[in-house]
Design a protein around this motif. Sequence first.
Motif, PDB file in Angstrom:
ATOM      1  N   SER A 185      43.597  35.188  41.639  1.00 54.57           N
ATOM      2  CA  SER A 185      44.434  33.860  43.306  1.00 54.57           C
ATOM      3  C   SER A 185      45.885  34.645  43.361  1.00 54.57           C
ATOM      4  CB  SER A 185      43.489  33.136  44.007  1.00 54.57           C
ATOM      5  OG  SER A 185      43.924  31.879  42.872  1.00 54.57           O
ATOM      6  N   TYR A 186      46.128  33.910  41.808  1.00 60.75           N
ATOM      7  CA  TYR A 186      48.223  33.566  41.054  1.00 60.75           C
ATOM      8  C   TYR A 186      47.983  35.034  41.702  1.00 60.75           C
ATOM      9  CZ  TYR A 186      51.731  32.765  38.436  1.00 60.75           C
ATOM     10  OH  TYR A 186      53.152  32.637  38.476  1.00 60.75           O
ATOM     11  N   LEU A 187      47.339  36.501  40.774  1.00 60.60           N
ATOM     12  CA  LEU A 187      48.219  37.884  40.689  1.00 60.60           C
ATOM     13  C   LEU A 187      48.194  38.841  42.228  1.00 60.60           C
ATOM     14  CD1 LEU A 187      46.279  38.820  37.074  1.00 60.60           C
ATOM     15  CD2 LEU A 187      48.582  38.044  37.978  1.00 60.60           C
ATOM     16  N   LEU A 188      47.124  38.082  42.965  1.00 61.04           N
ATOM     17  CA  LEU A 188      47.099  38.886  43.770  1.00 61.04           C
ATOM     18  C   LEU A 188      47.613  38.481  45.067  1.00 61.04           C
ATOM     19  CD1 LEU A 188      43.620  40.133  43.894  1.00 61.04           C
ATOM     20  CD2 LEU A 188      45.442  41.529  43.502  1.00 61.04           C
ATOM     21  N   GLN A 189      48.391  37.158  45.384  1.00 63.69           N
ATOM     22  CA  GLN A 189      48.823  35.455  46.322  1.00 63.69           C
ATOM     23  C   GLN A 189      47.489  35.643  47.407  1.00 63.69           C
ATOM     24  OE1 GLN A 189      51.613  34.246  45.972  1.00 63.69           O
ATOM     25  NE2 GLN A 189      51.615  35.431  43.637  1.00 63.69           N
ATOM     26  N   LEU A 190      46.754  35.927  46.991  1.00 62.97           N
ATOM     27  CA  LEU A 190      45.197  35.289  47.643  1.00 62.97           C
ATOM     28  C   LEU A 190      44.895  34.091  47.853  1.00 62.97           C
ATOM     29  CD1 LEU A 190      43.776  38.889  48.407  1.00 62.97           C
ATOM     30  CD2 LEU A 190      44.841  37.937  49.675  1.00 62.97           C
ATOM     31  N   PRO A 191      44.472  33.470  48.477  1.00 66.10           N
ATOM     32  CA  PRO A 191      43.215  32.295  48.626  1.00 66.10           C
ATOM     33  C   PRO A 191      42.630  32.458  47.458  1.00 66.10           C
ATOM     34  CG  PRO A 191      43.552  32.622  51.025  1.00 66.10           C
ATOM     35  CD  PRO A 191      43.988  33.942  50.404  1.00 66.10           C
ATOM     36  N   GLU A 192      42.212  31.228  46.968  1.00 67.25           N
ATOM     37  CA  GLU A 192      40.742  31.240  46.154  1.00 67.25           C
ATOM     38  C   GLU A 192      39.546  31.480  46.910  1.00 67.25           C
ATOM     39  OE1 GLU A 192      42.965  28.300  46.026  1.00 67.25           O
ATOM     40  OE2 GLU A 192      44.347  28.711  43.956  1.00 67.25           O
ATOM     41  N   HIS A 193      39.099  30.847  48.022  1.00 70.16           N
ATOM     42  CA  HIS A 193      37.761  30.866  48.865  1.00 70.16           C
ATOM     43  C   HIS A 193      37.648  32.076  49.341  1.00 70.16           C
ATOM     44  CE1 HIS A 193      41.003  30.053  51.987  1.00 70.16           C
ATOM     45  NE2 HIS A 193      40.268  30.726  52.809  1.00 70.16           N
ATOM     46  N   LEU A 194      39.075  32.927  49.215  1.00 70.86           N
ATOM     47  CA  LEU A 194      38.692  34.632  49.830  1.00 70.86           C
ATOM     48  C   LEU A 194      38.146  35.188  48.667  1.00 70.86           C
ATOM     49  CD1 LEU A 194      41.485  35.095  52.268  1.00 70.86           C
ATOM     50  CD2 LEU A 194      39.061  34.814  52.625  1.00 70.86           C
ATOM     51  N   VAL A 195      38.830  34.840  47.623  1.00 68.75           N
ATOM     52  CA  VAL A 195      38.983  35.811  46.488  1.00 68.75           C
ATOM     53  C   VAL A 195      37.610  35.831  45.125  1.00 68.75           C
ATOM     54  CG1 VAL A 195      39.990  36.119  43.688  1.00 68.75           C
ATOM     55  CG2 VAL A 195      41.357  35.913  45.519  1.00 68.75           C
ATOM     56  N   ALA A 196      36.911  34.352  45.218  1.00 66.02           N
ATOM     57  CA  ALA A 196      36.295  34.202  44.756  1.00 66.02           C
ATOM     58  C   ALA A 196      34.556  34.559  45.100  1.00 66.02           C
ATOM     59  CB  ALA A 196      35.233  32.492  45.103  1.00 66.02           C
ATOM     60  N   PRO A 197      34.676  34.772  46.187  1.00 70.34           N
ATOM     61  CA  PRO A 197      33.021  35.843  46.625  1.00 70.34           C
ATOM     62  C   PRO A 197      32.815  37.162  46.661  1.00 70.34           C
ATOM     63  CG  PRO A 197      33.932  34.730  48.159  1.00 70.34           C
ATOM     64  CD  PRO A 197      35.106  33.848  47.081  1.00 70.34           C
ATOM     65  N   VAL A 198      34.120  37.478  46.501  1.00 76.47           N
ATOM     66  CA  VAL A 198      35.075  38.853  45.710  1.00 76.47           C
ATOM     67  C   VAL A 198      34.125  39.588  44.423  1.00 76.47           C
ATOM     68  CG1 VAL A 198      35.633  41.168  45.973  1.00 76.47           C
ATOM     69  CG2 VAL A 198      35.855  39.758  47.415  1.00 76.47           C
ATOM     70  N   ILE A 199      34.139  37.930  43.768  1.00 75.16           N
ATOM     71  CA  ILE A 199      34.884  38.344  42.398  1.00 75.16           C
ATOM     72  C   ILE A 199      32.920  38.004  41.594  1.00 75.16           C
ATOM     73  CG2 ILE A 199      34.929  37.170  40.131  1.00 75.16           C
ATOM     74  CD1 ILE A 199      37.696  38.254  41.188  1.00 75.16           C
ATOM     75  N   GLY A 200      32.268  37.038  42.732  1.00 74.76           N
ATOM     76  CA  GLY A 200      30.299  36.972  42.963  1.00 74.76           C
ATOM     77  C   GLY A 200      29.996  37.944  42.310  1.00 74.76           C
TER      78      GLY A 200
END
Length: 141
Positions: free
Chosen positions: A116-131
């Motif tokens: 999320s830091y690298l992509l400038q996106l909120p963590e709650h959107l990135v976490a499910p995709v990573i999961g």
Amino acid sequence: MLGGFKKILKSLGPGMIITASFIGPGTVTTMTQGGAGFGYSLLWAVVFSIIATIVLQEMIIRLSLVTREGLGEAIQELFAHKIGKFIIVWFTLIAVTIGCAAYISGDLIGTSLGASYLLQLPEHLVAPVIGVIILFIGLFG
């Protein structure tokens, strides 16, 4: 030539995943935040955990040398009654499940924070995709 390289990657894959997970984003994130927040005041916990790990591993080694069995086999023989074995099996399964859930959640949180830091996106959107990505890697190799 490509088939040989793919075979090497398949044989190294599980070990590389375990190593990356053990010293992975969850560990790095947690240690960085702990160090930044508490400085050297938590250093006693590191010393204590090292000593406790050495003592516990030494006890298991002695048990294994004396009985010629692993820890699981020794625990299994300790509980001769069916109810005792049932209880210890369930305690072990619960402990492993909770440990694995805590471990993967730490890695997932650390990875999502970094992504999320690298992509400038909120963590709650990135976490499910990573999961989901981790799930597919685990299921399909």
